[in-house]
Design an enzyme around this catalytic site. Sequence first.
Site, PDB file in Angstrom:
ATOM      1  N   TYR A  28       0.843  -1.212   0.000  1.00  0.00           N
ATOM      2  CA  TYR A  28       0.000   0.000   0.000  1.00  0.00           C
ATOM      3  C   TYR A  28       0.875   1.259   0.000  1.00  0.00           C
ATOM      4  O   TYR A  28       0.559   2.253  -0.656  1.00  0.00           O
ATOM      5  CB  TYR A  28      -0.906  -0.047   1.239  1.00  0.00           C
ATOM      6  CG  TYR A  28      -1.670   1.225   1.488  1.00  0.00           C
ATOM      7  CD1 TYR A  28      -2.888   1.469   0.846  1.00  0.00           C
ATOM      8  CD2 TYR A  28      -1.178   2.194   2.355  1.00  0.00           C
ATOM      9  CE1 TYR A  28      -3.582   2.647   1.069  1.00  0.00           C
ATOM     10  CE2 TYR A  28      -1.866   3.366   2.586  1.00  0.00           C
ATOM     11  CZ  TYR A  28      -3.064   3.596   1.938  1.00  0.00           C
ATOM     12  OH  TYR A  28      -3.748   4.776   2.156  1.00  0.00           O
ATOM     13  N   GLU A  29       1.995   1.194   0.713  1.00  0.00           N
ATOM     14  CA  GLU A  29       2.889   2.366   0.809  1.00  0.00           C
ATOM     15  C   GLU A  29       3.828   2.485  -0.402  1.00  0.00           C
ATOM     16  O   GLU A  29       4.729   3.315  -0.413  1.00  0.00           O
ATOM     17  CB  GLU A  29       3.687   2.317   2.125  1.00  0.00           C
ATOM     18  CG  GLU A  29       2.800   2.594   3.317  1.00  0.00           C
ATOM     19  CD  GLU A  29       3.508   2.503   4.669  1.00  0.00           C
ATOM     20  OE1 GLU A  29       4.439   1.672   4.792  1.00  0.00           O
ATOM     21  OE2 GLU A  29       3.114   3.248   5.587  1.00  0.00           O
ATOM     22  N   GLU A  90       4.569   2.324  15.326  1.00  0.00           N
ATOM     23  CA  GLU A  90       5.357   2.017  14.118  1.00  0.00           C
ATOM     24  C   GLU A  90       4.428   1.740  12.937  1.00  0.00           C
ATOM     25  O   GLU A  90       4.645   2.268  11.852  1.00  0.00           O
ATOM     26  CB  GLU A  90       6.269   0.813  14.410  1.00  0.00           C
ATOM     27  CG  GLU A  90       7.010   0.226  13.242  1.00  0.00           C
ATOM     28  CD  GLU A  90       8.158   1.108  12.718  1.00  0.00           C
ATOM     29  OE1 GLU A  90       8.483   2.120  13.365  1.00  0.00           O
ATOM     30  OE2 GLU A  90       8.690   0.770  11.654  1.00  0.00           O
ATOM     31  N   TYR A  93      -2.462  -0.746  10.668  1.00  0.00           N
ATOM     32  CA  TYR A  93      -2.922  -1.194   9.343  1.00  0.00           C
ATOM     33  C   TYR A  93      -4.176  -2.051   9.478  1.00  0.00           C
ATOM     34  O   TYR A  93      -4.247  -2.967  10.300  1.00  0.00           O
ATOM     35  CB  TYR A  93      -1.825  -2.021   8.654  1.00  0.00           C
ATOM     36  CG  TYR A  93      -2.271  -2.528   7.306  1.00  0.00           C
ATOM     37  CD1 TYR A  93      -2.375  -1.660   6.217  1.00  0.00           C
ATOM     38  CD2 TYR A  93      -2.633  -3.865   7.121  1.00  0.00           C
ATOM     39  CE1 TYR A  93      -2.826  -2.109   4.982  1.00  0.00           C
ATOM     40  CE2 TYR A  93      -3.071  -4.325   5.885  1.00  0.00           C
ATOM     41  CZ  TYR A  93      -3.168  -3.444   4.818  1.00  0.00           C
ATOM     42  OH  TYR A  93      -3.610  -3.888   3.607  1.00  0.00           O
ATOM     43  N   VAL A  94      -5.145  -1.744   8.613  1.00  0.00           N
ATOM     44  CA  VAL A  94      -6.378  -2.542   8.530  1.00  0.00           C
ATOM     45  C   VAL A  94      -6.490  -3.032   7.089  1.00  0.00           C
ATOM     46  O   VAL A  94      -6.381  -2.235   6.138  1.00  0.00           O
ATOM     47  CB  VAL A  94      -7.617  -1.667   8.893  1.00  0.00           C
ATOM     48  CG1 VAL A  94      -8.895  -2.502   8.816  1.00  0.00           C
ATOM     49  CG2 VAL A  94      -7.452  -1.047  10.276  1.00  0.00           C
ATOM     50  N   GLY A 102     -14.354   0.452  12.433  1.00  0.00           N
ATOM     51  CA  GLY A 102     -13.902   0.879  13.760  1.00  0.00           C
ATOM     52  C   GLY A 102     -12.640   0.178  14.247  1.00  0.00           C
ATOM     53  O   GLY A 102     -12.181   0.419  15.367  1.00  0.00           O
ATOM     54  N   GLY A 104      -9.395   0.298  13.097  1.00  0.00           N
ATOM     55  CA  GLY A 104      -8.204   1.157  13.194  1.00  0.00           C
ATOM     56  C   GLY A 104      -8.265   2.004  14.455  1.00  0.00           C
ATOM     57  O   GLY A 104      -7.291   2.096  15.215  1.00  0.00           O
ATOM     58  N   TYR A 138      -5.993  10.542  10.952  1.00  0.00           N
ATOM     59  CA  TYR A 138      -5.181  10.937  12.113  1.00  0.00           C
ATOM     60  C   TYR A 138      -5.591  12.314  12.644  1.00  0.00           C
ATOM     61  O   TYR A 138      -5.689  12.516  13.850  1.00  0.00           O
ATOM     62  CB  TYR A 138      -3.690  10.951  11.742  1.00  0.00           C
ATOM     63  CG  TYR A 138      -3.103   9.575  11.527  1.00  0.00           C
ATOM     64  CD1 TYR A 138      -3.383   8.535  12.408  1.00  0.00           C
ATOM     65  CD2 TYR A 138      -2.267   9.297  10.452  1.00  0.00           C
ATOM     66  CE1 TYR A 138      -2.844   7.271  12.225  1.00  0.00           C
ATOM     67  CE2 TYR A 138      -1.727   8.037  10.259  1.00  0.00           C
ATOM     68  CZ  TYR A 138      -2.021   7.029  11.148  1.00  0.00           C
ATOM     69  OH  TYR A 138      -1.493   5.770  10.976  1.00  0.00           O
TER      70      TYR A 138
HETATM   71  C1  LIG Z   1      -6.067   4.496   8.301  1.00  0.00           C
HETATM   72  C2  LIG Z   1      -6.713   3.192   8.784  1.00  0.00           C
HETATM   73  C3  LIG Z   1      -5.784   2.549   9.805  1.00  0.00           C
HETATM   74  C4  LIG Z   1      -8.071   3.516   9.440  1.00  0.00           C
HETATM   75  O1  LIG Z   1      -8.628   2.306   9.951  1.00  0.00           O
HETATM   76  P1  LIG Z   1     -10.189   1.966   9.784  1.00  0.00           P
HETATM   77  O2  LIG Z   1     -10.459   0.748  10.566  1.00  0.00           O
HETATM   78  O3  LIG Z   1     -10.513   1.914   8.342  1.00  0.00           O
HETATM   79  O4  LIG Z   1     -10.883   3.232  10.426  1.00  0.00           O
HETATM   80  P2  LIG Z   1     -12.062   3.213  11.525  1.00  0.00           P
HETATM   81  O5  LIG Z   1     -13.201   2.423  11.004  1.00  0.00           O
HETATM   82  O6  LIG Z   1     -11.521   2.808  12.840  1.00  0.00           O
HETATM   83  O7  LIG Z   1     -12.441   4.756  11.553  1.00  0.00           O
HETATM   84  C5  LIG Z   1     -12.540   5.486  12.762  1.00  0.00           C
HETATM   85  C6  LIG Z   1     -13.071   6.856  12.442  1.00  0.00           C
HETATM   86  O8  LIG Z   1     -12.227   7.502  11.482  1.00  0.00           O
HETATM   87  C7  LIG Z   1     -12.969   7.842  10.322  1.00  0.00           C
HETATM   88  N1  LIG Z   1     -12.123   7.564   9.172  1.00  0.00           N
HETATM   89  C8  LIG Z   1     -11.591   6.383   8.826  1.00  0.00           C
HETATM   90  N2  LIG Z   1     -10.868   6.517   7.699  1.00  0.00           N
HETATM   91  C9  LIG Z   1     -10.972   7.809   7.354  1.00  0.00           C
HETATM   92  C10 LIG Z   1     -10.470   8.563   6.292  1.00  0.00           C
HETATM   93  N3  LIG Z   1      -9.752   7.996   5.343  1.00  0.00           N
HETATM   94  N4  LIG Z   1     -10.763   9.875   6.224  1.00  0.00           N
HETATM   95  C11 LIG Z   1     -11.507  10.459   7.176  1.00  0.00           C
HETATM   96  N5  LIG Z   1     -12.019   9.792   8.224  1.00  0.00           N
HETATM   97  C12 LIG Z   1     -11.761   8.480   8.296  1.00  0.00           C
HETATM   98  C13 LIG Z   1     -14.182   6.944  10.331  1.00  0.00           C
HETATM   99  O9  LIG Z   1     -15.266   7.530   9.644  1.00  0.00           O
HETATM  100  C14 LIG Z   1     -14.465   6.832  11.805  1.00  0.00           C
HETATM  101  O10 LIG Z   1     -15.135   7.994  12.272  1.00  0.00           O
HETATM  102  P3  LIG Z   1     -16.171   7.906  13.512  1.00  0.00           P
HETATM  103  O11 LIG Z   1     -15.385   7.418  14.695  1.00  0.00           O
HETATM  104  O12 LIG Z   1     -16.646   9.305  13.648  1.00  0.00           O
HETATM  105  O13 LIG Z   1     -17.204   6.941  13.083  1.00  0.00           O
HETATM  106  C15 LIG Z   1      -6.978   2.213   7.622  1.00  0.00           C
HETATM  107  O14 LIG Z   1      -7.771   2.876   6.660  1.00  0.00           O
HETATM  108  C16 LIG Z   1      -5.736   1.716   6.921  1.00  0.00           C
HETATM  109  O15 LIG Z   1      -5.188   0.695   7.334  1.00  0.00           O
HETATM  110  N6  LIG Z   1      -5.306   2.375   5.869  1.00  0.00           N
HETATM  111  C17 LIG Z   1      -4.193   1.912   5.052  1.00  0.00           C
HETATM  112  C18 LIG Z   1      -2.896   1.798   5.806  1.00  0.00           C
HETATM  113  C19 LIG Z   1      -2.405   3.083   6.364  1.00  0.00           C
HETATM  114  O16 LIG Z   1      -2.378   4.107   5.691  1.00  0.00           O
HETATM  115  N7  LIG Z   1      -1.972   3.029   7.618  1.00  0.00           N
HETATM  116  C20 LIG Z   1      -1.355   4.131   8.245  1.00  0.00           C
HETATM  117  C21 LIG Z   1       0.050   4.166   7.848  1.00  0.00           C
HETATM  118  S1  LIG Z   1       0.879   5.511   8.610  1.00  0.00           S
END
Ligand SMILES: CC(C)(COP(=O)(O)OP(=O)(O)OC[C@H]1O[C@@H](n2cnc3c(N)ncnc32)[C@H](O)[C@@H]1OP(=O)(O)O)[C@@H](O)C(=O)NCCC(=O)NCCS
Length: 280
Positions: A28-29, A90, A93-94, A102, A104, A138
């Site tokens: 993904y990165e 560190e 990831y989901v 929910g 992440g 974040y």
């Molecule tokens: C970023 C990531 C960890 C979020 O995990 P997730 O399980 O999809 O997110 P959640 O379901 O826990 O979301 C929690 C809240 O954030 C919000 N949210 C999630 N992704 C979002 C996004 N891309 N933009 C804005 N808000 C977002 C959700 O709407 C939710 O809001 P709420 O609490 O008001 O309902 C996941 O999308 C991911 O793994 N992405 C790819 C890997 C990555 O980039 N990791 C970080 C590397 S630094």
Amino acid sequence: MDAQFSIRPAIETDCSEILRLIQELADYEKMPDGPKIGAEVLIGDGFNNAEAAYYHCLVAESQDAPGQLVAYCLYFYTYSTDVGRCVYMEDLYVSPNFRSKGLGKSLWQTLVKNALERDCVRCEFVVLDWNQSSIEFYHLQGAKNMSSQEGWVQLRMNESVMASFKAPKTLSNTKVRRALKRYLLYYYVYSTWEGRAVCMEDFYVSPKSRNKGIGQSLLEALLKIAVDKKCVRCNFKVHKSNEASLTFFSKIGSQNISSDEGWLLYRMDRNAMEEFIKVK
Ligand SMILES: CC(C)(COP(=O)(O)OP(=O)(O)OC[C@H]1O[C@@H](n2cnc3c(N)ncnc32)[C@H](O)[C@@H]1OP(=O)(O)O)[C@@H](O)C(=O)NCCC(=O)NCCS
């Protein structure tokens, strides 16, 4: 969080699944060749000695498919000479099919709860500048971009630079004992791509003692300790206005991973951490 999933601390037998997810995150990165360690390294560094584990890991498991992991969050405890105990996330990831349930948020909240119990006052991590969707996530949870707010640049020394680093001049013990106004503070960290690493938190030589090879000797001592501990990276941050340090580190082969790869430093401070764990 969706009730079909459970969040728990990782156990030794999760390591091959965690590695699968580490590779998914690297893909993904856009750095698929990043991960280089095998399950035996992850087991050795995280589970062989609980008291001296190099990292902690939380995982999300599907209730329907026990043993199959759908998300993970790997972290370790660090130290700031400004504020004291901190935690560093560190990886978070989901897996794509399990996002927006929910997971992440729950993994990160669990990390933050654990860190607050240990009196940590900051949660830090890095994110790639193009990863806008994660950056939004974040920000939504109260983290701030410290690269833009405070001007930090992330640097890294790789294994070959660390191993080959030799100070041009070795100071005598007497000189080192007298070196009261110079210090280097470090701690061990972990890379999910390469394993053990060290982070240089502070590296300081008082103005009167500069240009005498003391800084090089301190750095040589740290890198020797780190190489002996099988660390393959040395991470640190430098302020963007500190041109002398940036030039020094560039000369000795450090890579500026903020400009080369786009890593930004993010931080959640104690107030935001306390608010974050209250959110449902
Ligand atoms: C970023 C990531 C960890 C979020 O995990 P997730 O399980 O999809 O997110 P959640 O379901 O826990 O979301 C929690 C809240 O954030 C919000 N949210 C999630 N992704 C979002 C996004 N891309 N933009 C804005 N808000 C977002 C959700 O709407 C939710 O809001 P709420 O609490 O008001 O309902 C996941 O999308 C991911 O793994 N992405 C790819 C890997 C990555 O980039 N990791 C970080 C590397 S630094």
